[in-house]
Write an enzyme that holds these catalytic residues in place. Sequence first.
Site: not given
Length: 364
Positions: A14, A108-109
Amino acid sequence: MDFRNYLRKIIHVDMDAFYASVEQLDNPELRGKAIAVGGSSKRGVVAAASYEARKFGVKSAMSGRLAQKLCPDLIFVKARFDRYTEISEKIRKVFFEYTDLVEPLSLDEAYLDVTQNKKGNPSATHLATEIRKRIKEKTGLNASAGISINKFIAKVASDINKPNGQKTIPPEEVISFLEDLDVRKFHGVGKVTQVKMYKIGIFTGADLKKYSLTELEDKFGKSGKHYYQVVRGIHLSEVKPNRTRKSLGAERTFSDNISSEIFMLQRLEQIAEEVERRLTSKKVAGKTITLKIKHSDFSVQTRSKTLAFYISSKSLLFEEAKNLLYQDPIRESVRLLGISVSNLNTEKKSTIPSDVNVQLKFPF
């Protein structure tokens, strides 16, 4: 059922305050300062906040007006999703250096299954450290990671040592970790279920574990089996690369409930713009538009319409969402609005014509 029969080595990566960190990376004058991506002091909703802003209570989905009140020196920055997508692609290339079993959740993860990996390294902990180092080298950004035997525990673990840290929950610590965990952090426990659990004395995994499968199914329906298994370390969901996306959308939860249709339309226009960005970045369009409305009493209503053609532009998305909003009167104040697009043109990998608007010891 014994969780040890389902051991995998899963990493949840993350990025730390991703959008805000990208802005600070590209503009040195913003480094060390409280910034919010999106929103403004007069209107709009915060899409992301830097850690400097979070210290004042600023967070995503908060109104720009409230964010400015909490942090008078807050700097608002316009979102640049093309730039975020560009960096996200670099990050994913790093993931594929280690495994092909990569399941992105957003820009983003992602989950990575490194049970078998390209480096031949038996330690998922060491691999996570390497991956975070490689991301820093390639992008200049920090990432946090959680490492454990399944996706659920890895995701919870990735929050523990944020920012720029990681946490491993090895097999021998899984049960004690889950017993100490607040039930609000369990996957599938939303605010309504959390309140219901708290009312009957279920505050932690240990409290949840006292209930039999039958009791949990009686109290929570089909979700009861999930709660029964997950508190015992059993989460069977595999890391799924190449998932065929069935829908794509965006939603916003408001810091204050809204009852004015004018304010609802303002929010819907912003949400439609975000959905357009996401559709465009994935190079897809859809025929079915769904409006999601969550009222102040937490009841949820959805309204859908299927068109004869594919759309992905903000203007068309907003127009259809507006029509759905006016379909029936809104009698309660609203705490969340969302727009999603389904019936996507992903069944066949064809190019859309130019005249169509697309937008134990198990080493860890």
